[in-house]
Design a protein around this motif. Structure first.
Motif, short mmCIF file in Angstrom:
data_model
loop_
_atom_site.label_atom_id
_atom_site.label_comp_id
_atom_site.label_asym_id
_atom_site.label_seq_id
_atom_site.Cartn_x
_atom_site.Cartn_y
_atom_site.Cartn_z
N THR A 296 10.67 -8.26 -26.93
CA THR A 296 11.35 -8.24 -25.63
C THR A 296 11.67 -6.82 -25.21
O THR A 296 12.21 -6.03 -25.98
CB THR A 296 12.65 -9.07 -25.71
N HIS A 297 11.37 -6.54 -23.96
CA HIS A 297 11.60 -5.21 -23.38
C HIS A 297 13.08 -4.97 -23.15
O HIS A 297 13.78 -5.81 -22.59
CB HIS A 297 10.84 -5.14 -22.05
N THR A 298 13.58 -3.82 -23.58
CA THR A 298 14.98 -3.49 -23.34
C THR A 298 15.11 -2.15 -22.61
O THR A 298 16.19 -1.62 -22.48
CB THR A 298 15.77 -3.40 -24.66
N GLY A 299 13.99 -1.61 -22.16
CA GLY A 299 14.03 -0.28 -21.54
C GLY A 299 14.11 -0.32 -20.03
O GLY A 299 14.70 -1.24 -19.43
N LYS A 300 13.51 0.67 -19.43
CA LYS A 300 13.59 0.89 -17.98
C LYS A 300 13.14 -0.32 -17.16
O LYS A 300 12.26 -1.07 -17.58
CB LYS A 300 12.71 2.10 -17.64
N ILE A 301 13.77 -0.46 -15.99
CA ILE A 301 13.40 -1.49 -15.03
C ILE A 301 13.00 -0.77 -13.75
O ILE A 301 13.65 0.22 -13.40
CB ILE A 301 14.60 -2.43 -14.78
N PRO A 302 11.97 -1.21 -13.03
CA PRO A 302 11.56 -0.48 -11.83
C PRO A 302 12.73 -0.26 -10.87
O PRO A 302 13.48 -1.19 -10.58
CB PRO A 302 10.50 -1.38 -11.20
N ILE B 43 16.50 -8.05 -11.49
CA ILE B 43 16.46 -8.06 -12.96
C ILE B 43 17.64 -7.26 -13.51
O ILE B 43 18.30 -7.67 -14.46
CB ILE B 43 15.13 -7.47 -13.46
#
Lengths: 354, 175
Positions: free
Chosen positions: B115-121, B128
């Motif tokens: 699961t991604h926990t980094g940057k969001i656009p 999100i």
């Protein structure tokens, strides 16, 4: 053209300028993979689809939001001559993959060559920031700003659970590959490098030779980068690499001190011999060049060789490669001719400082 | 002995893999061994990341009973899961949705996490971002309730409600 003019006009910022810890860290690179949501990945894209991606990205790069980030130019790979393409690869500004395998490949290059955005490589976008010295945090800050400016105009392929979607599952999530190129002659000559490299691989980092996957480390140059892109935040990935690289820097400094204390005479003999060869040889191959350059750079760092710029390692490791040699010669050179030209270019470069 | 891969031809190549001290043995015919050649390190070109991934994916489909049907296919670009497992590359961003049932084990093997926990656009990821904030606040809320700090809990609950109503009223819920 003289060698000094040639260097001024053809080299990238990372080769000309110094950065933090420049005696050990040659350069810092941040690469971020991004894709557009509505188009298949380059591997399956038709010529038209790839062309459309290129024009969307070109529009974004030429937009007002982007102007604040500097002056960019979009170069199509198909429109660049063979030798110039090779020179861009040798400067680490584009990948060999973009040159050889890409359909409608292009690169958006900032005028100082710190930022290069590859278009239609394995992913639609590969944003790269390349700084001299040890500048991971600044590198990420610039890369994320470029990313945000692109995203103003482009619809990214992003999934809440998986993050930024990439063609290869090894890049998914953050899409980030952060790396530092380090010159580690102290650890190599004191036989500690093997132990350190195997420790690195146990903390989620990988070590490569200087020209990316598959190449051996020559000239005591090692590129260390993060391996995992999913599950950790960008800040954690950068920090993890920064901490490990910081420890390696400290070990390298200790190793150099140890070398000087225990083996001063033989190290001095070695670096001066290598200098003599570079300054006088009439014919030299690229592997020997890298080994001798590493010795000379160590000699400069240890104060054993004076009056020679520490930059010669960075400059010569790039401009003695085939593309640059031919660019300087202005003609295509057969492989056996290059060794003679290489030796003469090195001699000319060393005369600038003397 | 017959080939453990196709079951048709006699096994002539024996391949032993040792992972964390546990040994797996494979008995393959020449045809299947050739297919797995890169993984076995017998090709002159050596070891590419593609073949490594293909290896991981193929091991996935061996031994362990396969729960998902073999014919997973991405409707957008037409790539099948089998093709994906051979080239080690997705064809388009929708492949992630199409191959979802088989992705977790693969991603766990590569990255440890799924699961991604980094940057969001920054522009399109607003929704999100809010959902993530709500998750974090809920987490804090449970913590406060357990510690019987009800005043703090009440204020957290109000924050969550406010964010939730923003989300509900937001006209541009993406995707």
């Amino acid at each position: 053209m003289s060698v000094s003019d040639f260097l001024k006009h053809t080299t990238a910022t990372w080769m000309k300028e110094d950065g933090p810890e420049s005696d050990i860290v040659i350069s810092t690179r941040i690469r971020v993979a991004r894709n557009l949501s509505a188009s298949p990945f380059p591997v399956l894209a038709t010529e038209n689809m790839a062309q459309e991606v290129l024009s969307k990205v070109t529009n974004a790069v030429m937009s007002d939001e982007f102007a604040a980030l500097g002056k960019f130019e979009v170069l199509k790979i198909g429109e660049i001559g063979n030798i110039d393409r090779e020179a861009l690869v040798e400067k680490h500004l584009i990948s060999r993959n973009l040159v050889e395998d890409s359909r409608v490949g292009a690169v958006a290059m900032r005028s100082d060559e710190v930022v290069s955005i590859m278009i239609n490589e394995e992913d639609h976008l590969r944003i790269q920031v390349l700084y001299p010295g040890f500048q991971l945090e600044d590198g990420w800050n610039l890369a994320t700003a470029v990313d945000d400016a692109l995203e103003q105009r482009l619809e990214y392929a992003f999934d809440e659970k998986r993050g930024y979607l990439t063609a290869c599952p090894t890049n998914v999530g953050t899409g980030i590959r952060a790396s530092v190129m380090m010159h580690l002659p102290g650890l190599v000559h004191t036989n500690q490098i093997g132990r350190i490299l195997s420790a690195i691989s146990q903390v989620g980092l990988v070590v490569r030779g200087i020209y990316g996957e598959g190449s051996d480390a020559i000239g005591n140059l090692f590129q260390i980068s993060n391996q995992l892109t999913l599950g950790q935040s960008e800040a954690d990935i950068i920090e993890n690499l920064a901490v490990v690289a910081g420890q390696i820097i400290a070990h390298e400094r200790t190793a150099r001190k140890q070398l000087v204390m225990e083996n001063r005479d033989s190290i001095e003999d070695r670096v001066c011999r290598s200098f003599g060869i570079l300054a006088n040889a009439r014919k030299i191959d690229s592997k020997e060049t890298m080994q001798r350059l590493s010795d000379v750079r160590l000699g400069i760092d240890l104060g054993m060789i004076q009056g020679v710029s520490a930059n010669i390692l960075k400059e010569l490791m790039v401009i003695t490669r085939p593309g640059f040699l031919q660019k300087y010669a202005g003609v295509e050179l057969a492989p056996q001719e290059r060794d003679w030209r290489r030796a003469s270019l090195i001699r000319e470069r060393l005369q600038i400082d003397r | 002995m017959d080939c453990s891969e196709c079951g048709n031809r006699p096994a002539t190549v024996y391949f032993t893999k040792i992972t964390n001290g546990s040994k797996t043995e494979m008995h393959l015919c020449e045809v299947c061994a050739k297919e797995k050649g890169e993984l076995l390190g017998t090709t002159p070109n050596g070891f590419s990341i593609n073949s490594l991934l293909a290896g991981i994916l193929n091991f996935e489909s061996q031994g362990i009973p396969v729960s998902a049907p073999q014919t997973l296919r991405c409707n957008t670009c037409g790539l099948t899961f089998n093709q994906f497992s051979q080239i080690g590359r997705f064809g388009c961003s929708d492949c992630y949705q199409a191959f979802e049932p088989r992705l977790d084990p693969l991603l766990r093997r590569i990255h440890g996490g799924t699961t991604h926990t980094g940057k969001i656009p920054a522009r399109s990821g607003g929704v999100i971002q809010k959902r993530r904030e709500i998750d974090q606040l809920r987490h804090q809320l449970n913590d406060r309730i357990q510690k019987e700090k009800f005043e703090e809990a009440a204020s957290l609950r109000d924050q969550i409600r406010a964010l939730e109503s923003e989300l509900g009223g937001s006209p541009n819920v993406s995707e």
